[in-house]
Enzyme design. Structure first.
Site, PDB file in Angstrom:
ATOM      1  N   GLU A   1      -7.784 -67.214 -39.085  1.00 20.48           N
ATOM      2  CA  GLU A   1      -9.123 -67.827 -38.464  1.00 20.48           C
ATOM      3  C   GLU A   1      -9.834 -66.200 -38.433  1.00 20.48           C
ATOM      4  O   GLU A   1      -9.463 -65.214 -37.857  1.00 20.48           O
ATOM      5  CB  GLU A   1      -8.532 -68.121 -37.229  1.00 20.48           C
ATOM      6  CG  GLU A   1      -9.719 -68.469 -35.588  1.00 20.48           C
ATOM      7  CD  GLU A   1      -9.329 -67.918 -34.269  1.00 20.48           C
ATOM      8  OE1 GLU A   1      -9.396 -69.033 -33.906  1.00 20.48           O
ATOM      9  OE2 GLU A   1      -8.121 -67.111 -34.705  1.00 20.48           O
TER      10      GLU A   1
ATOM     11  N   HIS B   1      -8.630 -76.253 -30.519  1.00 27.67           N
ATOM     12  CA  HIS B   1      -7.574 -76.178 -28.746  1.00 27.67           C
ATOM     13  C   HIS B   1      -8.166 -75.142 -27.784  1.00 27.67           C
ATOM     14  O   HIS B   1      -8.315 -74.755 -27.087  1.00 27.67           O
ATOM     15  CB  HIS B   1      -5.998 -75.292 -29.169  1.00 27.67           C
ATOM     16  CG  HIS B   1      -6.051 -74.182 -29.877  1.00 27.67           C
ATOM     17  ND1 HIS B   1      -6.918 -74.130 -31.106  1.00 27.67           N
ATOM     18  CD2 HIS B   1      -5.758 -73.291 -29.625  1.00 27.67           C
ATOM     19  CE1 HIS B   1      -5.791 -73.142 -31.784  1.00 27.67           C
ATOM     20  NE2 HIS B   1      -5.788 -72.366 -30.514  1.00 27.67           N
ATOM     21  N   ASP B   2      -9.808 -74.695 -29.039  1.00 26.78           N
ATOM     22  CA  ASP B   2     -10.438 -73.326 -28.238  1.00 26.78           C
ATOM     23  C   ASP B   2     -12.009 -73.115 -28.484  1.00 26.78           C
ATOM     24  O   ASP B   2     -12.483 -73.157 -27.580  1.00 26.78           O
ATOM     25  CB  ASP B   2     -10.132 -72.137 -29.280  1.00 26.78           C
ATOM     26  CG  ASP B   2      -9.053 -72.003 -29.180  1.00 26.78           C
ATOM     27  OD1 ASP B   2      -7.979 -71.541 -28.670  1.00 26.78           O
ATOM     28  OD2 ASP B   2      -8.827 -70.354 -30.198  1.00 26.78           O
TER      29      ASP B   2
ATOM     30  N   ASP C   1       1.276 -72.272 -37.977  1.00 24.62           N
ATOM     31  CA  ASP C   1      -0.280 -71.145 -36.672  1.00 24.62           C
ATOM     32  C   ASP C   1       0.684 -70.026 -37.055  1.00 24.62           C
ATOM     33  O   ASP C   1       2.074 -69.957 -36.579  1.00 24.62           O
ATOM     34  CB  ASP C   1      -0.266 -71.447 -36.257  1.00 24.62           C
ATOM     35  CG  ASP C   1      -1.523 -71.313 -34.960  1.00 24.62           C
ATOM     36  OD1 ASP C   1      -2.049 -69.939 -35.697  1.00 24.62           O
ATOM     37  OD2 ASP C   1      -2.288 -71.803 -34.299  1.00 24.62           O
TER      38      ASP C   1
ATOM     39  N   ASP D   1      -3.621 -66.750 -37.400  1.00 20.88           N
ATOM     40  CA  ASP D   1      -4.627 -66.590 -36.000  1.00 20.88           C
ATOM     41  C   ASP D   1      -4.800 -65.425 -35.931  1.00 20.88           C
ATOM     42  O   ASP D   1      -4.659 -64.591 -36.231  1.00 20.88           O
ATOM     43  CB  ASP D   1      -3.627 -67.061 -34.951  1.00 20.88           C
ATOM     44  CG  ASP D   1      -3.937 -66.572 -33.442  1.00 20.88           C
ATOM     45  OD1 ASP D   1      -5.029 -67.796 -33.244  1.00 20.88           O
ATOM     46  OD2 ASP D   1      -4.164 -65.753 -32.990  1.00 20.88           O
TER      47      ASP D   1
HETATM   48  O1  ISL Z   1     -12.889 -63.859 -32.202  1.00 22.19           O
HETATM   49  C1  ISL Z   1     -13.716 -64.741 -31.466  1.00 22.19           C
HETATM   50  C2  ISL Z   1     -14.869 -65.094 -31.349  1.00 22.19           C
HETATM   51  O2  ISL Z   1     -16.102 -64.297 -32.320  1.00 22.19           O
HETATM   52  C3  ISL Z   1     -12.747 -65.581 -30.890  1.00 22.19           C
HETATM   53  O3  ISL Z   1     -13.058 -66.654 -30.937  1.00 22.19           O
HETATM   54  C4  ISL Z   1     -11.490 -65.592 -31.637  1.00 22.19           C
HETATM   55  O4  ISL Z   1     -11.281 -65.852 -33.207  1.00 22.19           O
HETATM   56  C5  ISL Z   1     -10.408 -66.491 -31.194  1.00 22.19           C
HETATM   57  O5  ISL Z   1     -10.471 -66.234 -29.479  1.00 22.19           O
HETATM   58  C6  ISL Z   1      -8.737 -66.538 -31.119  1.00 22.19           C
HETATM   59  O6  ISL Z   1      -8.649 -67.322 -31.210  1.00 22.19           O
HETATM   60  C7  ISL Z   1      -6.770 -67.796 -31.753  1.00 22.19           C
HETATM   61  O7  ISL Z   1      -5.809 -65.982 -31.151  1.00 22.19           O
HETATM   62  C8  ISL Z   1      -5.903 -66.254 -29.710  1.00 22.19           C
HETATM   63  C9  ISL Z   1      -5.351 -67.718 -29.203  1.00 22.19           C
HETATM   64  O8  ISL Z   1      -6.023 -67.673 -27.576  1.00 22.19           O
HETATM   65  C10 ISL Z   1      -6.464 -68.830 -29.743  1.00 22.19           C
HETATM   66  O9  ISL Z   1      -5.755 -69.484 -29.095  1.00 22.19           O
HETATM   67  C11 ISL Z   1      -6.176 -68.525 -30.483  1.00 22.19           C
HETATM   68  O10 ISL Z   1      -6.904 -69.641 -31.869  1.00 22.19           O
HETATM   69  C12 ISL Z   1      -4.964 -65.134 -28.981  1.00 22.19           C
HETATM   70  O11 ISL Z   1      -4.142 -65.291 -29.927  1.00 22.19           O
END
Ligand code: ISL
Ligand code: CA
Length: 553
Positions: A257, A331-332, A98, A199
């Protein structure tokens, strides 16, 4: 159609902090993963996605990196990591890392340098803006609460942070910075890893003019306006460069992502004829229950046809042109069974039904740790049990507004990210066999009933159903490359689809409700199956609660 190993792969996502603690300090670690590598091999997956293990002050559990070339001591050493890679490769399991390159930690030496002086070589590696007549440089809100702008006394300017203030955003306009990132990526690839999960990668292309928005939301989450942050044309320029400089030199898998990507944008982002990414995580199906206020914890009811139409639209747009992923949690997000199934009466049936869904859908399949056991959301009784920076910031804003703790718990309980971050439930011993010490985050109290050891010994368990479905997908390439056609798309209870591929077709019938349903399937082809797989022991003419029935032909 193009075929690559990463299309056929089944990926298992590990959140190391919560997977297995090998040295009893309450925190999962790399040696813990090595201890459990046979479990992963036995599950039958091909790839591990390892959430960040780099050095980090852990403001956001490793998504705030302070040294890209080192392992955080809580997780182990680079030698442990080398052993992990070796243990994976010995078992023909690939490993993807990641990578967080939209931002670093504020404790990264680059940022420490950058904030030290306007003359520093690193100043321009981050995004600094002046304040005009005492107001913030723009009114965008950060994902984890408050403004995206943090004032820095030393040089009297603000830096941008789309996430927490300990996650300053890198300035992707700076080519020196970009080259340094590419070298770092190559360093990891040269160590033999098999790819990256990138990410929040869409944010590297955000509009650096930061135009003010009409309705800024400062109550946390979804504050930054997607029309200015997401999928801007420059994103393709950067991804294309990254591909040329890094990805194209290796046989790897890349998954970005890109939460708000549309199918049309995805044709560009992961098109077979484009040199950008292999696939992405788009969130259209994962935000189906999000209210219109833009506040992430707001809930909206949804109906199955909406859900089905999302998948049909994505498939129809992408088929044979671009690739995508399939997932129901990470995890989110909350636990898949608590969200798309029933985590009480029909937990077993619905968790298996969701397994059947994941493993018969188009796209590379991602399984989040613990979902193969049907792990559920966790009851958090008070705010002090929460660990996530998002909850800390958002709840303190809510407290300031005069809300009580129990009101806040009620609002955040379904969607807080700690739900899916509780320790992996290995057995029925203390702390679910995760650690002998008190874990960094609460263990879900249901671990005596839900754990890997119990399920390993039970041929009817969710875990064994996952294994069966994984083997099925491996044997039937039609589940990977086949067409996808939903039958009776307006049906609010059943999700029925055909995967058509040469002479190997599959019909999938999934009941997303607690009802028992009489149903005659009307299809264009004769569905006399050579074999039927179900999550119920006996076959029946009715479709039972959360039943999954898979007809192979
Ligand atoms: O952009 C979003 C929705 O439109 C968010 O969901 C975003 O994509 C997401 O929060 C990003 O997550 C990732 O980066 C974050 C981290 O806290 C998360 O765990 C990770 O998966 C910051 O690095
Ligand atoms: Ca440990």
């Amino acid at each position: 159609m193009e075929k690559h190993w990463w299309q056929e792969s089944i990926v298992y996502q590990i959140y190391p902090r919560s997977f297995k603690d090998s040295n009893n300090d309450g925190i999962g670690d790399i040696n813990g993963i090595i201890e459990k590598i046979d479990y992963i091999e036995d599950l039958g997956v091909d790839v591990i996605w390892l959430c960040p293990v780099y050095e980090s002050p852990n403001d956001d559990n490793g998504y705030d990196i302070s040294d890209y070339y080192n392992i955080m001591p809580e997780f182990g050493t680079i030698d442990d990591w080398d052993r992990l890679l070796n243990e994976c490769h010995k078992r023909n399991i690939r490993l993807i890392m990641d990578l967080v390159i939209n931002h670093t930690s504020d404790e990264h030496p680059w940022f420490i340098e950058s904030r030290s002086s306007k003359e520093s070589k690193y100043r321009d590696w981050y995004i600094w803006r002046k304040s005009e007549n005492g107001s913030l440089p723009s009114n965008w809100g950060s994902f984890f609460g408050g403004s995206i702008w943090e004032y820095d006394k030393k040089t009297e300017e603000y830096y941008c942070h789309i996430f927490s203030k300990k996650q300053p955003d890198l300035n992707w306009q700076n080519s020196e910075m970009r080259n340094e990132i590419y070298s770092m990526m190559k360093w990891w690839l040269d160590k033999g890893i098999d790819g990256f999960r990138l990410d929040a990668i869409d944010f590297i292309g955000k509009d650096l003019n930061f135009p003010d928005v009409k309705n800024p939301t400062f109550n946390g989450v979804f504050g930054s306006p997607s029309e200015h942050t997401k999928n801007k044309p420059i994103l393709h320029t950067y991804l294309n460069e990254m591909n040329r400089e890094v990805f194209s030199k290796y046989d790897i898998m890349t998954v970005g992502e890109i939460a708000s990507a549309t199918p049309e944008q995805t044709l560009k982002l992961s098109g077979f004829d484009r040199n950008e990414l292999n696939m992405l995580f788009s969130f259209e199906h994962m935000t189906i229950d999000m209210g219109d206020s833009g506040f992430r914890f707001d809930h909206k009811d949804w109906k199955l046809p909406e859900f089905k139409k999302i998948f049909q639209k994505w498939h129809n747009t992408l088929y044979k042109k671009a690739w995508n992923s399939t997932f129901l949690g990470n995890h989110d997000f909350p636990r898949a069974v608590s969200r798309f199934g029933d985590d009480t009466t029909y937990r077993q049936e619905s968790a298996k039904m969701l397994a059947a869904f994941l493993l018969t859908m188009p796209g590379t399949v991602f399984i989040y740790q613990g979902d193969e056991l049907g792990m559920t959301n966790c009851p958090f009784d008070d705010l002090s049990e929460h660990r996530d920076v998002e909850i800390k910031n958002v709840s303190s804003e809510m407290l300031l507004k005069g809300m009580t703790e129990s009101e806040i718990i009620e609002i955040i309980k379904h969607k807080n990210r700690d739900n899916s971050r509780t320790p992996m439930q290995w057995d029925n011993s203390t702390n679910a066999g995760f650690s002998n010490a008190s874990p960094w985050i609460k263990v879900n109290p249901n671990y005596k009933e839900i754990n890997a050891e119990k399920q390993n010994n039970d041929s009817n368990s969710i875990l064994n159903f996952y294994k069966k479905m994984i083997q099925l997908r491996k044997m039937r390439k039609g589940l990977v490359y086949g067409d996808f056609k939903i039958i009776d798309i307006e049906n609010e209870d059943l999700f029925i689809y055909e995967r058509i591929f040469n002479n190997e077709s599959t019909l999938v019938i999934l009941n997303f409700t607690t009802k028992t349903i009489q149903y005659n399937i009307d299809t264009s082809i004769d569905w006399t199956p050579s074999e039927t797989i179900s999550n119920y022991a006996e076959l029946s003419s009715e479709i039972r609660p959360y039943e999954a029935r898979i007809l192979l032909k």
